[in-house]
Design a protein around this motif. Structure first.
Motif, PDB file in Angstrom:
ATOM      1  N   ARG A  57      -4.914   3.709   1.016  1.00 33.31           N
ATOM      2  CA  ARG A  57      -6.126   3.019   1.438  1.00 33.31           C
ATOM      3  C   ARG A  57      -6.394   3.116   2.928  1.00 33.31           C
ATOM      4  O   ARG A  57      -7.535   3.134   3.365  1.00 33.31           O
ATOM      5  CB  ARG A  57      -6.042   1.528   1.056  1.00 33.31           C
ATOM      6  N   GLU A  65     -18.701  -3.990  -8.715  1.00 33.98           N
ATOM      7  CA  GLU A  65     -17.716  -2.926  -8.937  1.00 33.98           C
ATOM      8  C   GLU A  65     -17.353  -2.780 -10.417  1.00 33.98           C
ATOM      9  O   GLU A  65     -16.424  -2.044 -10.760  1.00 33.98           O
ATOM     10  CB  GLU A  65     -16.470  -3.174  -8.088  1.00 33.98           C
ATOM     11  N   ASP A 113     -13.010  -9.515   3.068  1.00 36.47           N
ATOM     12  CA  ASP A 113     -13.989  -9.734   2.006  1.00 36.47           C
ATOM     13  C   ASP A 113     -13.798 -11.074   1.319  1.00 36.47           C
ATOM     14  O   ASP A 113     -14.731 -11.639   0.769  1.00 36.47           O
ATOM     15  CB  ASP A 113     -13.906  -8.613   0.956  1.00 36.47           C
ATOM     16  N   ASP A 122      -7.031  -0.513  -6.462  1.00 34.33           N
ATOM     17  CA  ASP A 122      -8.368  -0.482  -7.033  1.00 34.33           C
ATOM     18  C   ASP A 122      -8.359  -0.454  -8.570  1.00 34.33           C
ATOM     19  O   ASP A 122      -8.905   0.465  -9.193  1.00 34.33           O
ATOM     20  CB  ASP A 122      -9.117   0.751  -6.485  1.00 34.33           C
ATOM     21  N   GLU A 149       0.841  -1.200   0.000  1.00 32.53           N
ATOM     22  CA  GLU A 149       0.000   0.000   0.000  1.00 32.53           C
ATOM     23  C   GLU A 149       0.874   1.248   0.000  1.00 32.53           C
ATOM     24  O   GLU A 149       0.574   2.242  -0.675  1.00 32.53           O
ATOM     25  CB  GLU A 149      -0.921   0.007   1.215  1.00 32.53           C
ATOM     26  N   GLU A 190      -7.629   0.119   7.847  1.00 36.52           N
ATOM     27  CA  GLU A 190      -8.940  -0.536   7.971  1.00 36.52           C
ATOM     28  C   GLU A 190      -9.429  -1.045   6.618  1.00 36.52           C
ATOM     29  O   GLU A 190      -9.957  -2.147   6.512  1.00 36.52           O
ATOM     30  CB  GLU A 190      -9.956   0.425   8.590  1.00 36.52           C
ATOM     31  N   ALA A 191      -9.233  -0.227   5.583  1.00 35.36           N
ATOM     32  CA  ALA A 191      -9.661  -0.626   4.239  1.00 35.36           C
ATOM     33  C   ALA A 191      -8.885  -1.863   3.781  1.00 35.36           C
ATOM     34  O   ALA A 191      -9.450  -2.769   3.154  1.00 35.36           O
ATOM     35  CB  ALA A 191      -9.457   0.519   3.268  1.00 35.36           C
ATOM     36  N   GLN A 199     -10.254  -4.838   5.553  1.00 35.87           N
ATOM     37  CA  GLN A 199     -11.560  -5.201   5.012  1.00 35.87           C
ATOM     38  C   GLN A 199     -11.404  -5.953   3.683  1.00 35.87           C
ATOM     39  O   GLN A 199     -12.100  -6.929   3.427  1.00 35.87           O
ATOM     40  CB  GLN A 199     -12.406  -3.933   4.817  1.00 35.87           C
ATOM     41  N   LEU A 200     -10.448  -5.473   2.892  1.00 38.07           N
ATOM     42  CA  LEU A 200     -10.168  -6.116   1.611  1.00 38.07           C
ATOM     43  C   LEU A 200      -9.871  -7.607   1.821  1.00 38.07           C
ATOM     44  O   LEU A 200     -10.356  -8.467   1.076  1.00 38.07           O
ATOM     45  CB  LEU A 200      -8.975  -5.405   0.965  1.00 38.07           C
TER      46      LEU A 200
END
Ligand code: ADP
Ligand code: MG
Lengths: 375, 223
Positions: B106, B179, B117, B147, B99, B109-110, B113-114
């Motif tokens: 990001r 998406e 998921d 992304d 990242e 937390e994102a 979450q990724l």
């Protein structure tokens, strides 16, 4: 840059022990060797017995001169002790400054001023006796000059001018040149000794260990170009070349912090002086070996091959720096060897050497070429 | 929209890809099948800008691969066939590492979450302790950090347990439908391909795959 620092910190966290070990190695190993050799040198001074049978000023001065010699450790003994200790090899040899030494010198006697004891194991007898004889000859030489001058003023009807006396004294001193040569010989023994000390020059040692630790810590350059991970670096916001160069900068910064620690430690424990030009020379040396190490990593795919070559390279540098084989012989025969030694310009406190330029040009070419193939 | 026109690739004299043309729209999943050595990885690498085609042209959102490579890369998520992660890092460290270098920020937390998921919940675990399925998931997650709109996956489910395989499948479906990502992926698992893909590209001379797939009712392109 902060992003790169962050990613590098994750790597460093994983190898913190070995990282610290290699970063501190140049400092600790240098300290250990410099301390160690000075202890051994204390121990390896030659024990020589001196018997003082005369209390004149000249005799005392001779005694102090012998004591002040680097090469030997003077032990005060009586003549009987001297004989016993030499026989049992506890003393290398012993010298007696006999009764009336001062008087004899003043009277111009030049024979048997000193008696010596030695055994078949008196290895250092030759240089030590040379040294003492030369000291004695200095005394007798002075005395002879003094006598001559006194004679001149007493027994001539003409009045000698000051200049003439000085000229005569110099002439006599030149006659005594033989003695001075002997003295110089004894002195070179001492100087050779000092040379071995300066061979283990603090910064020279540090530089050698730094080369080794830098090469070993640059193993990331080999390890991290693992084929599987490489495609990832096509999808980051830096070019791969840029990413690597920024990492080289970070490593240089990290190393330089520890270089500065070395400056402080050597100043505190080994009384090495601190100066801006020293720090400048260290920075230049640091940039050089980091550039060199980085170029070096680019040549390797296999990390074990890299390690062994790194050790070999450090060893070669140590040899051509004279740390293992006395370098004078090698550099005298092959003067170009010194040119290839990256430690040389650092020890001579030069900031820019041909090596800097070569490394810089190689990296610049690599960067531009890589950037093109990437775009 | 990805548009591939008459793409060919040869290694020396050996032709691997021969005049391939197709296009992929938003929300579509395209399966890529063929025997070993057919050229699947080669095609994905070319679409990922990592290799150059011998001839032909490729456009992503009207941008030419030849002229705008750096900007095209930002829209590509490439999942290599070999697992490309730092083995000695934890899942968290791997995600943060990439990242920091990514085009997009990001936040932790994102990133977490990724991973969640796709049911990758071993956040603090060192990668070398993970199962093959978990590693594959992480391999995929890292490629999604910035992304991207075009996802290229080279055998993302090879050699892992059925549950992980299903979880990855469900996740890819969700990426495509909610998406609008374009997804191209290779697999040797025909059930998975038939189940997941909207269209299928067969490459290579061997008619075997085409015969298996012919009953699936999916649109099949052969090259
Ligand atoms: N760098 C290369 N140089 C030469 N031949 C290659 C290279 N990469 C792949 N090939 C050849 O191209 C063919 C296709 O390989 P690949 O795309 O990996 O197939 P797949 O992924 O479908 O198994 C193979 O026959 C392989 O040997
Ligand atoms: Mg393949």
């Amino acid at each position: 840059m902060m992003a790169i620092l962050y990613t590098r910190l994750i790597h460093w966290k994983k190898q913190i022990i070995s990282l610290l070990f290699w970063l501190l190695l140049p400092i600790l190993a240098t300290l250990a060797i410099v301390y160690g050799t000075s202890l051994i040198q204390q121990d390896s001074k030659i024990p020589v017995g001196i018997v003082t049978g005369d209390d004149s000023e000249i005799a005392n001065a001779l005694y102090e001169s012998i004591r002040a010699t680097q090469l030997i450790r003077v032990i005060d003994v009586t003549e009987a002790e001297a004989r016993r200790l030499v026989e049992s090899h506890e003393l290398d040899s012993a010298f007696v400054i006999g009764e009336g030494y001062g008087q004899d010198v003043e009277n111009g006697r030049r024979n048997r001023l000193i008696t010596s004891y030695l055994s078949n194991l008196s290895f250092a007898y030759a240089p030590v006796s040379q040294m003492i004889i030369s000291l004695v000859q200095q005394d007798t030489g002075h005395s002879k000059a003094a006598h001559t001058v006194i004679n001149l003023s007493n027994h001539t009807t003409e009045q000698w001018t000051w200049d003439e006396i000085v000229a005569k004294t110099i002439e006599i001193q030149q006659e005594e040149d033989l003695l001075r040569t002997t003295f110089t010989f004894a002195n070179t023994v001492g100087m050779e000794n000092e040379n071995t000390v300066s061979l283990w020059n603090t910064w020279g040692l540090w530089a050698l260990f730094s080369i080794l630790s830098t090469l070993l810590l640059f193993d990331w350059g080999v390890k991290e170009k693992r084929a599987e991970i490489l495609p990832r670096f096509a999808f980051i916001r830096y070019t791969y070349q840029h990413y690597l160069l920024l990492n080289v900068c970070l490593y240089t910064l990290l190393f330089f912090i520890f270089d500065l620690i070395a400056v402080v430690v050597f100043h505190t424990f080994l009384s090495e002086s601190i100066s801006l030009s020293l720090i400048g020379a260290i920075l230049a040396f640091r940039m050089l070996i980091n550039m060199g190490a980085f170029i070096f990593t680019c040549l390797f795919q296999n990390v074990y091959l890299y390690y062994s070559t790194a050790f070999l390279l450090a060893l070669i540098t140590a040899v051509i720096s004279g740390a293992i084989i006395p370098i004078d012989g090698v550099t005298n025969r092959f003067p170009w060897v010194a040119l290839f030694n990256p430690v040389q310009p650092f020890l001579e406190m030069e900031f820019i050497s041909p090596w800097h330029i070569v490394c810089f040009v190689i990296i610049a070419i690599w960067y531009v070429k890589g950037g093109k193939s990437n775009a | 929209m990805l548009k591939v026109t008459s793409l060919s690739k040869a290694y020396g004299k050996k032709k691997v890809l021969d005049h391939i043309s197709f296009s992929v729209g938003p929300g579509e999943i395209i399966g890529l099948v063929g025997e070993n050595g057919a050229g699947k990885s080669t095609l994905l690498n070319i679409l990922a800008t990592l290799q150059k085609p011998t001839s032909g042209s490729i456009h992503l959102q009207e941008k030419s691969y030849q002229k705008e490579k750096p900007s095209i890369r930002k829209s590509i998520g490439y999942v290599p066939q070999d697992i490309a992660i730092w083995e000695e890092f934890t899942v968290e460290e791997n995600m943060i590492f990439f990242e920091k270098l990514a085009w997009k920020k990001r936040g932790i937390e994102a990133l977490r979450q990724l991973c969640l998921d796709m049911a990758l919940d071993k956040w603090k675990e060192p990668v070398k302790m993970l199962s093959g399925g978990m590693k594959r998931k992480l391999n995929l997650a890292i490629s999604l950090i910035h992304d991207p709109t075009l996802l290229l996956l080279d055998e993302p489910t090879v050699g892992i347990d059925l549950k992980s395989r299903k979880e990855i499948g469900v996740y890819l479906r969700k990426l495509a439908s909610s998406e609008e990502k374009m997804i191209l992926y290779t697999s040797h698992d025909m059930d998975e391909i038939i189940h997941l893909c909207d269209r299928i590209i067969c490459i290579g001379d061997d008619p075997f795959y085409k015969e298996i797939l012919i009953d699936s009712g999916k649109e099949i392109l052969t090259f």
